[in-house]
Structures are given as C-alpha cells and as structure tokens.
Scaffold this active site. Structure first.
Site, PDB file in Angstrom:
ATOM      1  N   LEU A  43       0.906  -1.309  -0.500  1.00  0.00           N
ATOM      2  CA  LEU A  43       0.007  -0.125   0.076  1.00  0.00           C
ATOM      3  C   LEU A  43       1.016   1.128   0.376  1.00  0.00           C
ATOM      4  CD1 LEU A  43      -2.837  -0.095   2.593  1.00  0.00           C
ATOM      5  CD2 LEU A  43      -2.997  -0.568  -0.400  1.00  0.00           C
ATOM      6  N   HIS A  74      -9.034  -7.802   3.606  1.00  0.00           N
ATOM      7  CA  HIS A  74      -7.880  -6.810   2.847  1.00  0.00           C
ATOM      8  C   HIS A  74      -7.120  -7.266   2.138  1.00  0.00           C
ATOM      9  CE1 HIS A  74      -4.056  -4.294   5.496  1.00  0.00           C
ATOM     10  NE2 HIS A  74      -5.061  -4.072   4.771  1.00  0.00           N
TER      11      HIS A  74
HETATM   12  N1  LIG Z   1      -0.802  -7.883   4.694  1.00  0.00           N
HETATM   13  C1  LIG Z   1       0.348  -7.802   3.409  1.00  0.00           C
HETATM   14  C2  LIG Z   1       0.806  -6.322   3.411  1.00  0.00           C
HETATM   15  N2  LIG Z   1      -0.361  -5.675   4.025  1.00  0.00           N
HETATM   16  C3  LIG Z   1       0.264  -4.204   4.487  1.00  0.00           C
HETATM   17  C4  LIG Z   1      -0.191  -2.992   3.796  1.00  0.00           C
HETATM   18  O1  LIG Z   1       0.544  -3.242   2.716  1.00  0.00           O
HETATM   19  C5  LIG Z   1      -0.217  -2.058   4.464  1.00  0.00           C
HETATM   20  O2  LIG Z   1       1.662  -1.767   4.815  1.00  0.00           O
HETATM   21  C6  LIG Z   1      -0.810  -1.426   5.650  1.00  0.00           C
HETATM   22  O3  LIG Z   1      -1.643  -1.795   5.746  1.00  0.00           O
HETATM   23  C7  LIG Z   1       0.060  -0.280   6.573  1.00  0.00           C
HETATM   24  O4  LIG Z   1      -0.881   0.996   5.717  1.00  0.00           O
HETATM   25  N3  LIG Z   1       1.704  -5.355   2.523  1.00  0.00           N
HETATM   26  C8  LIG Z   1       2.506  -5.968   1.370  1.00  0.00           C
HETATM   27  O5  LIG Z   1       2.744  -5.633   0.653  1.00  0.00           O
HETATM   28  N4  LIG Z   1       1.941  -7.925   0.920  1.00  0.00           N
HETATM   29  C9  LIG Z   1       0.617  -8.369   2.602  1.00  0.00           C
HETATM   30  O6  LIG Z   1       0.363  -9.514   2.065  1.00  0.00           O
HETATM   31  C1  LIG Z   2      -2.672  -9.344   2.291  1.00  0.00           C
HETATM   32  C2  LIG Z   2      -2.825  -8.963   3.816  1.00  0.00           C
HETATM   33  O1  LIG Z   2      -3.394  -7.952   4.078  1.00  0.00           O
HETATM   34  C3  LIG Z   2      -3.254 -10.546   4.565  1.00  0.00           C
HETATM   35  O2  LIG Z   2      -2.082 -11.111   4.865  1.00  0.00           O
HETATM   36  C4  LIG Z   2      -3.484  -9.833   6.103  1.00  0.00           C
HETATM   37  O3  LIG Z   2      -3.835 -11.060   6.231  1.00  0.00           O
HETATM   38  P1  LIG Z   2      -5.797 -11.649   7.595  1.00  0.00           P
HETATM   39  O4  LIG Z   2      -6.505 -10.945   5.659  1.00  0.00           O
HETATM   40  O5  LIG Z   2      -5.335 -12.581   7.953  1.00  0.00           O
HETATM   41  O6  LIG Z   2      -5.450  -9.814   8.163  1.00  0.00           O
END
Ligand SMILES: Nc1c(NC[C@H](O)[C@H](O)[C@H](O)CO)[nH]c(=O)[nH]c1=O
Ligand SMILES: CC(=O)[C@@H](O)COP(=O)(O)O
Length: 139
Positions: A43, A74
């Site tokens: 993000l 998410h």
């Molecule tokens: N779940 C994953 C994330 N989540 C974090 C978000 O990207 C972001 O850093 C957070 O929401 C704070 O703003 N990021 C990834 O790159 N890969 C994932 O699987």
């Molecule tokens: C892509 C995501 O944000 C994910 O890895 C977060 O996991 P969850 O949906 O089980 O909180």
C-alpha cells in the site's frame, strides 16, 4: 543510461530477495543503473513512487512486493489499491513496471518470484524500461 528506482515492499524477505534479483539483473543487462528503497507494504509503494518522482532523479520505477491472501477482505484492498495507485501514476506519465505479486499462497509466489522460473521481478523491470522507451519516443 537511465536511472531506475526500485521501490520494494519488504513484507516477505525471502520472496522479495528473489524478485529484486530478477529486477536488478534485467536493469543491469539493459545497461542502466538502479537504486532501491524499501517501504513497509504494498500500500505504501505508490506513495513512495510519487514522492520519488518529485525529486526528478529517476527515469523509471519498478514496484516490487508480494501480497498473499489471508482471512479477510484486506487482500483485496492491498492488492487492488496498490495496483490502482500505480496505474494512476502511469496515467500521469511515469514509466512504471508493476512487480507486485498478488497470490493465494507462498507456493504461487515462489514460482513467480524466482528468476529462473516466471521471473516477475525481471518482467516488471523490462516493462518499466519499455514504458521509458515509449516516453522518450513520444517525448
Ligand atoms: N498483507 C500484506 C500487506 N499488508 C500491509 C499493507 O501493505 C500496509 O503496509 C499496511 O496496511 C499499512 O498501511 N502488505 C504487503 O505488501 N503484502 C501483504 O501480504
Ligand atoms: C494481504 C493481507 O493484508 C493479508 O495478508 C492480511 O491477512 P488477514 O486478511 O488474515 O488479516
């Protein structure tokens, strides 16, 4: 010689190392130079690209990251919004390659991250260079 900024979301260290290796190899092979910055997650990648573009120091950008589906909605937000943010920057005229994997599990990510398999990191770097060439052609 172009200066390429790789913006990596270092959520999965071992997967990012594979994607980075592919991206860097592609840029090196094309005779260009690169720098890498790290952000917490996918993000944050579009924002980092936007901030870097204000410096005027970079000719193109490669986004590197891995988004693996968890239990909640998410995944859709992280995967969809990081892609949407990069697309908006592309439409503003930035040369960007999107190497953010959006996958169901680690096995799918490994196959796509490994340079000797699907090499999505190298593919994203080549896409960024292709867009840079287009911008130079139309510039
Ligand atoms: N779940 C994953 C994330 N989540 C974090 C978000 O990207 C972001 O850093 C957070 O929401 C704070 O703003 N990021 C990834 O790159 N890969 C994932 O699987
Ligand atoms: C892509 C995501 O944000 C994910 O890895 C977060 O996991 P969850 O949906 O089980 O909180």
């Amino acid at each position: 010689m172009a200066n390429i900024l790789i913006v990596e979301a270092r959520f999965y260290e071992h997967l990012n190392d594979l994607l980075l290796a592919g991206a860097r190899a592609a840029i090196d092979a094309a005779g260009h130079i690169h720098e890498t910055v790290t952000v917490p997650g996918a993000l944050e990648i579009p924002g980092a690209v936007a901030l870097a573009s204000e410096s005027g120091r970079y000719d193109a950008y490669v986004a590197i990251g891995v988004v693996i589906r968890g239990e909640t909605y998410h995944f859709e937000i992280v995967a969809g919004e990081s892609a949407r943010g990069l697309m908006a920057l592309t439409m503003d005229g930035l040369a960007i390659g999107n190497g953010i994997l959006t996958v169901e599990n680690e096995a799918q990510a490994l196959t796509r991250a490994r340079p000797d398999e699907k090499d999505k990191g190298g593919e994203a770097a080549k896409a960024a260079l292709a867009m840079l060439a287009l911008r130079d052609r139309f510039g």
